[in-house]
Design a protein around this motif. Structure first.
Motif, PDB file in Angstrom:
ATOM      1  N   THR A  60       0.842  -1.298  -0.038  1.00 52.57           N
ATOM      2  CA  THR A  60       0.021  -0.103  -0.182  1.00 52.57           C
ATOM      3  C   THR A  60       1.051   1.379  -0.098  1.00 52.57           C
ATOM      4  OG1 THR A  60      -1.830  -1.048   1.110  1.00 52.57           O
ATOM      5  CG2 THR A  60      -1.819   1.231   1.270  1.00 52.57           C
ATOM      6  N   LEU A  63       1.526   2.152  -3.510  1.00 53.42           N
ATOM      7  CA  LEU A  63       0.695   2.386  -4.408  1.00 53.42           C
ATOM      8  C   LEU A  63      -0.226   3.545  -4.064  1.00 53.42           C
ATOM      9  CD1 LEU A  63      -0.494  -1.050  -5.350  1.00 53.42           C
ATOM     10  CD2 LEU A  63       0.866   0.335  -6.647  1.00 53.42           C
ATOM     11  N   ASN A  64      -0.214   4.292  -2.814  1.00 47.80           N
ATOM     12  CA  ASN A  64      -1.105   5.080  -2.421  1.00 47.80           C
ATOM     13  C   ASN A  64      -1.129   6.472  -3.432  1.00 47.80           C
ATOM     14  OD1 ASN A  64      -2.613   4.376  -0.182  1.00 47.80           O
ATOM     15  ND2 ASN A  64      -0.895   4.659   1.155  1.00 47.80           N
ATOM     16  N   VAL A  67      -2.696   5.512  -7.036  1.00 49.81           N
ATOM     17  CA  VAL A  67      -3.927   5.298  -7.197  1.00 49.81           C
ATOM     18  C   VAL A  67      -4.742   6.664  -6.841  1.00 49.81           C
ATOM     19  CG1 VAL A  67      -6.082   4.286  -5.842  1.00 49.81           C
ATOM     20  CG2 VAL A  67      -3.709   2.735  -6.269  1.00 49.81           C
ATOM     21  N   VAL A  80     -13.483   5.039  -8.752  1.00 49.42           N
ATOM     22  CA  VAL A  80     -12.357   4.212  -8.235  1.00 49.42           C
ATOM     23  C   VAL A  80     -12.502   3.646  -6.973  1.00 49.42           C
ATOM     24  CG1 VAL A  80      -9.959   4.433  -7.165  1.00 49.42           C
ATOM     25  CG2 VAL A  80     -10.456   5.631  -9.118  1.00 49.42           C
ATOM     26  N   GLY A  84     -12.464  -0.534  -6.276  1.00 47.35           N
ATOM     27  CA  GLY A  84     -11.756  -1.054  -5.240  1.00 47.35           C
ATOM     28  C   GLY A  84     -12.537  -1.805  -4.107  1.00 47.35           C
ATOM     29  N   PRO A 114      -6.693  -3.432  -2.045  1.00 42.35           N
ATOM     30  CA  PRO A 114      -7.992  -2.390  -2.709  1.00 42.35           C
ATOM     31  C   PRO A 114      -8.550  -1.445  -1.675  1.00 42.35           C
ATOM     32  CG  PRO A 114      -8.372  -4.814  -3.627  1.00 42.35           C
ATOM     33  CD  PRO A 114      -7.411  -4.987  -2.694  1.00 42.35           C
ATOM     34  N   VAL A 117      -5.884   0.988  -0.334  1.00 40.28           N
ATOM     35  CA  VAL A 117      -5.486   2.229  -1.287  1.00 40.28           C
ATOM     36  C   VAL A 117      -6.761   3.255  -1.624  1.00 40.28           C
ATOM     37  CG1 VAL A 117      -3.750   0.945  -2.414  1.00 40.28           C
ATOM     38  CG2 VAL A 117      -5.887   0.811  -3.273  1.00 40.28           C
ATOM     39  N   ILE A 118      -7.930   2.851  -1.327  1.00 41.11           N
ATOM     40  CA  ILE A 118      -8.886   3.660  -1.545  1.00 41.11           C
ATOM     41  C   ILE A 118      -9.253   4.481  -0.450  1.00 41.11           C
ATOM     42  CG2 ILE A 118     -10.069   2.233  -3.262  1.00 41.11           C
ATOM     43  CD1 ILE A 118     -12.222   1.630  -1.115  1.00 41.11           C
TER      44      ILE A 118
END
Length: 399
Positions: A60, A63-64, A67, A80, A84, A114, A117-118
């Motif tokens: 995470t 990727l934060n 995304v 998104v 997610g 998922p 990151v959302i």
């Protein structure tokens, strides 16, 4: 909150966002109640369980921002978030079919990623929507904590009645529930009932990456990390102090209740104080709280110290979300919030590595190290205030 217009439906965008927040942390609450035991029942060692918990955080971390940038470029942040949550609903089903370390590690990481990151996208999108509509983000976010608390008690009761075999169906079911509720989310970028134009601010992350902006986010991330580290050992330390399990659970619940309460009241607080003033108060209170905890106080002192969670975490987190929104535009809302979460996770990893062995070495006195860490964070926040004042008085009062 503005009066509801005659043309606006009863189920407002705020109500739909509130329903989603109520569901978003439920699966995580179920895991916190029994997840570690479930891993152990699968035959995993403590080292393997540690790896399984750490890998999703590390991925995470990478990727934060990516995304967030994708979400900002979409026609609406909702797309998104729903995507997610859909992945987060389907992937956990595979946990029924994996039984070894590597299989569980891969599926568990894919299941959590998922949702992890959302999180910043949801916070950024809801903050922007409420600001434009003249409503409050705090009460909406508070219902996430309420949903978490309700699930903690419900899962604990269900498992006590039906045994640990019910854990995985409950975890998967709550993940699917969250995915279904996500489809009810509103559009966040503009629409009917808006009272204010989008806040102006930096349109790319590099434009705001200056010391006055970075220091309070880094400082509070240090404070946040002390919560993550010590919460992992808090129950164990209290048991060593002689507290029984039937006292530890209510003490932990007190912190969550206090967190929700400050979020419900945050709108009124933020109108009177600047965002960084609130973040600094959060850090200073954390220093005091951890010093007191280092002396292993009795139950009569632990109760008010747990209530201070409203200040040491909730006030600082809400202040940071408002601070980010004050200085950035919609073009980088999710990316900036993702950057903040990346800082929190990075500091948590540093703190876990640095403090993990101290708890075994020093026991409750490890709280003194946490107090020192939080103090450094407070200094960074104070330096930011001396470098650059609030953007505008009106926005300072907003957060």
């Amino acid at each position: 909150m503005p009066a509801k217009s005659a043309s606006e439906p009863f189920i407002t965008p705020e109500l739909r966002a509130t329903a989603f927040y109520f569901s978003i942390y439920m699966a995580g609450a179920a895991f916190n109640v029994y997840g570690g035991i479930w891993f152990a029942d699968k035959g995993l060692s403590s080292e393997q369980i540690g790896i399984i918990n750490a890998v999703p955080v590390l991925v995470t971390l990478l990727l934060n921002i990516v995304v967030g940038r994708v979400a900002d470029k979409a026609s609406d942040w909702r797309q998104v978030i729903v995507f997610g949550c859909g992945l987060g609903a389907l992937i956990p089903i595979a946990l029924f079919y994996v039984h070894d370390f590597w299989g569980i590690l891969i599926i568990w990481t894919l299941a959590l990623l998922p949702i992890n990151v959302i999180g910043p996208v949801v916070d950024a999108a809801t903050m922007r929507m409420t600001r434009r509509r003249g409503t409050q983000y705090g009460p909406i976010r508070a219902w996430g904590t309420v949903g978490y608390m309700v699930t903690l008690f419900a899962v604990g009761w269900v498992i006590s009645q039906f045994g640990g075999g019910i854990f995985l169906p409950m975890f998967v079911g709550l993940s699917i529930l969250r995915g279904l509720v996500a489809f009810g989310l509103p559009r966040f970028r503009g629409g009917d009932g808006e009272l204010k134009p989008p806040v102006t601010g930096a349109t790319h992350l590099g434009a705001v990456m200056k010391p006055f902006f970075l220091l309070p986010l880094v400082g509070f991330s240090m404070v946040y990390a002390t919560h993550i580290v010590l919460n992992a050992f808090q129950a164990l330390l209290w048991m060593e102090q002689g507290l029984s399990a039937d006292l530890i659970a209510p003490l932990l619940a007190l912190a969550a209740f206090a967190e929700a309460a400050i979020m419900f009241a945050f709108g009124r607080i933020a109108r009177r104080f600047s965002a960084r003033s609130l973040i600094l108060l959060s850090a200073a209170t954390a220093v005091f709280r951890w010093i007191c905890m280092g002396f292993q106080p009795g139950l009569e002192f632990l109760i008010p110290l747990q209530l201070l969670h409203a200040f040491t975490f909730a006030l600082g987190f809400m202040g940071c979300v408002n601070f980010i929104a004050n200085w950035t535009s919609d073009e980088i809302a999710a990316e900036a919030q993702g950057f903040f979460q990346m800082l929190q996770q990075a500091m948590s990893v540093v703190a876990l590595v640095a403090f993990g062995w101290l708890t075994g070495l020093m026991g409750a006195q490890a709280y003194f190290v946490a107090a020192a860490f939080a103090f450094v964070g407070a200094v960074l926040i104070w330096l930011s205030i001396t470098m650059q004042g609030p953007k505008r008085p009106a926005e300072a009062r907003l957060g």
